[in-house]
Motif scaffolding. Structure first.
Motif, PDB file in Angstrom:
ATOM      1  N   ASN A 271       0.805  -1.215   0.000  1.00 13.11           N
ATOM      2  CA  ASN A 271       0.000   0.000   0.000  1.00 13.11           C
ATOM      3  C   ASN A 271       0.841   1.268   0.000  1.00 13.11           C
ATOM      4  N   HIS A 272       1.983   1.242  -0.653  1.00  8.10           N
ATOM      5  CA  HIS A 272       2.896   2.379  -0.639  1.00  8.10           C
ATOM      6  C   HIS A 272       2.691   3.261  -1.871  1.00  8.10           C
ATOM      7  N   PRO A 273       2.278   4.516  -1.692  1.00  7.34           N
ATOM      8  CA  PRO A 273       2.084   5.406  -2.840  1.00  7.34           C
ATOM      9  C   PRO A 273       3.421   5.949  -3.371  1.00  7.34           C
ATOM     10  N   VAL A 274       3.569   5.908  -4.687  1.00  4.30           N
ATOM     11  CA  VAL A 274       4.786   6.385  -5.347  1.00  4.30           C
ATOM     12  C   VAL A 274       4.399   7.349  -6.459  1.00  4.30           C
ATOM     13  N   LYS A 275       5.093   8.467  -6.539  1.00  4.20           N
ATOM     14  CA  LYS A 275       4.790   9.489  -7.541  1.00  4.20           C
ATOM     15  C   LYS A 275       5.823   9.490  -8.659  1.00  4.20           C
ATOM     16  N   ASP A 276       5.345   9.487  -9.908  1.00  2.00           N
ATOM     17  CA  ASP A 276       6.195   9.686 -11.074  1.00  2.00           C
ATOM     18  C   ASP A 276       6.397  11.190 -11.206  1.00  2.00           C
ATOM     19  N   VAL A 277       7.609  11.669 -10.968  1.00  2.00           N
ATOM     20  CA  VAL A 277       7.869  13.110 -10.940  1.00  2.00           C
ATOM     21  C   VAL A 277       7.766  13.737 -12.328  1.00  2.00           C
ATOM     22  N   ARG A 278       7.773  12.919 -13.378  1.00  2.00           N
ATOM     23  CA  ARG A 278       7.683  13.449 -14.742  1.00  2.00           C
ATOM     24  C   ARG A 278       6.244  13.706 -15.159  1.00  2.00           C
ATOM     25  N   THR A 279       5.306  12.937 -14.627  1.00  2.00           N
ATOM     26  CA  THR A 279       3.908  13.047 -15.046  1.00  2.00           C
ATOM     27  C   THR A 279       2.957  13.442 -13.916  1.00  2.00           C
ATOM     28  N   GLY A 280       3.392  13.260 -12.680  1.00  2.00           N
ATOM     29  CA  GLY A 280       2.524  13.519 -11.539  1.00  2.00           C
ATOM     30  C   GLY A 280       1.644  12.337 -11.172  1.00  2.00           C
ATOM     31  N   ARG A 281       1.699  11.262 -11.951  1.00  2.17           N
ATOM     32  CA  ARG A 281       0.880  10.081 -11.668  1.00  2.17           C
ATOM     33  C   ARG A 281       1.337   9.411 -10.373  1.00  2.17           C
ATOM     34  N   ILE A 305      16.211  11.143 -11.341  1.00  2.00           N
ATOM     35  CA  ILE A 305      15.159  10.572 -10.510  1.00  2.00           C
ATOM     36  C   ILE A 305      13.842  10.597 -11.273  1.00  2.00           C
ATOM     37  N   THR A 306      13.162   9.455 -11.330  1.00  2.00           N
ATOM     38  CA  THR A 306      11.878   9.359 -12.021  1.00  2.00           C
ATOM     39  C   THR A 306      10.711   9.185 -11.062  1.00  2.00           C
ATOM     40  N   HIS A 307      10.956   8.570  -9.902  1.00  2.00           N
ATOM     41  CA  HIS A 307       9.879   8.285  -8.954  1.00  2.00           C
ATOM     42  C   HIS A 307      10.343   8.566  -7.527  1.00  2.00           C
ATOM     43  N   VAL A 308       9.412   9.033  -6.703  1.00  2.00           N
ATOM     44  CA  VAL A 308       9.700   9.256  -5.284  1.00  2.00           C
ATOM     45  C   VAL A 308       8.554   8.697  -4.440  1.00  2.00           C
ATOM     46  N   ALA A 309       8.868   8.318  -3.217  1.00  6.18           N
ATOM     47  CA  ALA A 309       7.856   7.812  -2.289  1.00  6.18           C
ATOM     48  C   ALA A 309       7.073   8.981  -1.712  1.00  6.18           C
ATOM     49  N   ASP A 312       7.674   9.340   2.478  1.00 13.70           N
ATOM     50  CA  ASP A 312       8.898   9.882   3.077  1.00 13.70           C
ATOM     51  C   ASP A 312       9.840  10.563   2.091  1.00 13.70           C
ATOM     52  N   GLY A 313       9.459  10.632   0.811  1.00  9.04           N
ATOM     53  CA  GLY A 313      10.262  11.362  -0.159  1.00  9.04           C
ATOM     54  C   GLY A 313      11.499  10.637  -0.661  1.00  9.04           C
ATOM     55  N   THR A 314      11.673   9.372  -0.290  1.00  8.12           N
ATOM     56  CA  THR A 314      12.861   8.646  -0.732  1.00  8.12           C
ATOM     57  C   THR A 314      12.783   8.290  -2.216  1.00  8.12           C
ATOM     58  N   VAL A 315      13.940   8.007  -2.806  1.00  8.26           N
ATOM     59  CA  VAL A 315      14.039   7.700  -4.233  1.00  8.26           C
ATOM     60  C   VAL A 315      13.391   6.352  -4.523  1.00  8.26           C
ATOM     61  N   GLU A 316      12.497   6.319  -5.504  1.00  8.42           N
ATOM     62  CA  GLU A 316      11.791   5.085  -5.863  1.00  8.42           C
ATOM     63  C   GLU A 316      12.004   4.680  -7.320  1.00  8.42           C
ATOM     64  N   GLY A 317      12.742   5.485  -8.089  1.00  6.21           N
ATOM     65  CA  GLY A 317      12.997   5.108  -9.470  1.00  6.21           C
ATOM     66  C   GLY A 317      14.014   6.047 -10.103  1.00  6.21           C
ATOM     67  N   VAL A 318      14.817   5.499 -11.014  1.00  2.00           N
ATOM     68  CA  VAL A 318      15.798   6.306 -11.748  1.00  2.00           C
ATOM     69  C   VAL A 318      15.825   5.868 -13.209  1.00  2.00           C
ATOM     70  N   ALA A 319      16.341   6.744 -14.049  1.00  2.00           N
ATOM     71  CA  ALA A 319      16.552   6.420 -15.459  1.00  2.00           C
ATOM     72  C   ALA A 319      17.902   6.995 -15.885  1.00  2.00           C
ATOM     73  N   PHE A 326      16.636   1.739 -16.866  1.00  2.00           N
ATOM     74  CA  PHE A 326      15.782   2.339 -15.844  1.00  2.00           C
ATOM     75  C   PHE A 326      15.501   1.320 -14.747  1.00  2.00           C
ATOM     76  N   SER A 327      15.046   1.818 -13.617  1.00  4.30           N
ATOM     77  CA  SER A 327      14.803   0.914 -12.488  1.00  4.30           C
ATOM     78  C   SER A 327      13.826   1.540 -11.506  1.00  4.30           C
ATOM     79  N   VAL A 328      13.194   0.674 -10.718  1.00  2.00           N
ATOM     80  CA  VAL A 328      12.290   1.119  -9.659  1.00  2.00           C
ATOM     81  C   VAL A 328      12.575   0.347  -8.383  1.00  2.00           C
ATOM     82  N   GLN A 329      12.312   1.013  -7.259  1.00  2.00           N
ATOM     83  CA  GLN A 329      12.577   0.401  -5.967  1.00  2.00           C
ATOM     84  C   GLN A 329      11.453  -0.540  -5.535  1.00  2.00           C
TER      85      GLN A 329
END
Length: 366
Positions: A271-281, A305-309, A312-319, A326-329
């Motif tokens: 149930n962890h929400p993750v935001k795509d910083v490029r699209t806001g999804r 950075i592509t995604h953040v939690a 807590d704002g931690t890194v959840e994805g990079v490209a 690319f990768s996701v946590q």
């Protein structure tokens, strides 16, 4: 039969023993998922950990033959508020107690899992041990403060030899650091020709398989404990499309010069929400990791950075800025968990197809 959990801070929880009779020690963590206990306890990323499930009733739909994420569960123990003795589901074949007995995993039921979770949240992940009631709890707690656990988890959960799942689509080499079966299912579902290889296979051997893309799986422990894997990824990054999940995400980041650090109590749940910083999804994701990539360390790398939690704002994805990497946590294979992020596998296949087209064009024009 009674059994106790002793934590290194001196906390003691006494409850009912189920599963295997022997007591074991491990890092005590918690998972907030409401369903999916079979996938959780068979996830290789929990190697050597004692997993506390915060949902109060576990085992109510039994154990079936289809929902395993590995053949041999490697967690050190399971803690629940209540273990259902008489499950009810048409797919159920045996009980949680029977599975833990078969796999030699000790369980503890009937304790205040809410209190245990709050202790971990307040103090961070703690070492713990299952013991019988006639043992000296104070001595056990003192021993835990100096006890060290093995750091070879990836070596123990990775496949010992390469194997092939034939398909008619692009060839994907999945490097197994403790891969969940759900990842392989998602690749096969899309027609991939899959080779699963050990964590320590060299880049030269991997490239000799002529892959169209490479997947880096999830896995347990500290990413810095698998230095050879970091060096292999460093070599592969410029060669082919790469998709990393969880530990695979961390290895890509470290291979590009970033650093990782341990979270206070980790991210474990569905149930962890993750935001795509490029699209806001925002996607709701399944997660299971105790380490995170340090955001500040990415500044001097070729990663963005592509995604953040959200929590807590931690890194959840990079490209990668130069290569199709690319990768996701988190876990887009959703085993268990929501399927919001499942389209990431489609993206990986699109990247492989595009890369193959570009290679053919270069070959034609050469």
């Amino acid at each position: 039969m009674k059994r106790a959990l002793v934590l290194e801070d001196g906390s003691v929880f006494i409850g009912e023993a189920f599963g295997a009779k022997e007591g074991r020690a491990g890092e005590v963590v918690f998972n907030t998922g409401m369903t999916g206990y079979q996938e959780i306890l068979s996830d290789p990323s929990y190697c050597d950990q004692i997993v506390t499930l915060t949902y109060p009733l576990i085992g109510n739909y039994g154990i079936n033959r289809d929902d395993f994420e590995s053949i041999h569960p490697s967690l050190a123990g399971l803690i629940v508020k209540e273990a259902a003795a008489a499950p009810s589901h048409w797919r159920s074949e045996n009980t949680l107690h029977e599975l833990l007995q078969e796999k030699n995993i000790p369980g503890l039921a009937g304790i205040d899992t809410r209190r245990l979770t709050k202790i971990i949240r307040a103090h961070g992940t703690l070492k713990g041990r299952f013991v019988s009631l006639d043992e000296d709890m104070e001595v056990t707690a003192a021993e835990l403060t100096t006890q060290t656990f093995p750091r070879d988890q990836v070596c123990r959960v990775s496949t010992q030899g390469a194997y092939h799942a034939p398909g008619v689509g692009p060839r994907v080499v999945l490097i197994d650091y403790g891969a969940k079966h759900g990842i392989i299912r998602q690749l096969i579902k899309r027609g991939a020709d899959v080779y699963v290889v050990p964590y320590d296979m060299s880049a030269k051997e991997i490239l000799s398989l002529k892959p169209d893309g490479i997947m880096l799986s999830n896995g347990p422990g500290d990413p810095t404990d698998v230095g050879e894997a970091i060096e292999t990824v460093k070599t592969l990054i410029s060669k082919l499309p790469i998709f990393g999940i969880c530990l695979g995400h961390q290895l890509i980041s470290l291979a590009c010069g970033a650093t990782a650090s341990k979270l206070k109590f980790g991210h474990r749940g569905s149930n962890h929400p993750v935001k795509d910083v490029r699209t806001g999804r925002v996607d709701i994701t399944a997660q299971n990791h105790g380490y995170t990539i340090d955001e500040s360390s990415l500044a001097g790398t070729d990663l963005s950075i592509t995604h953040v939690a959200i929590n807590d704002g931690t890194v959840e994805g990079v490209a990668h800025k130069k290569y199709p990497v690319f990768s996701v946590q988190y876990h887009p294979e959703a085993s268990p968990g929501p399927e919001d992020a499942n389209p990431l596998f489609d993206r990986f296949f699109e990247i492989m197809e595009k890369s193959e087209t570009e290679r053919k064009e270069l070959s034609t024009n050469a």
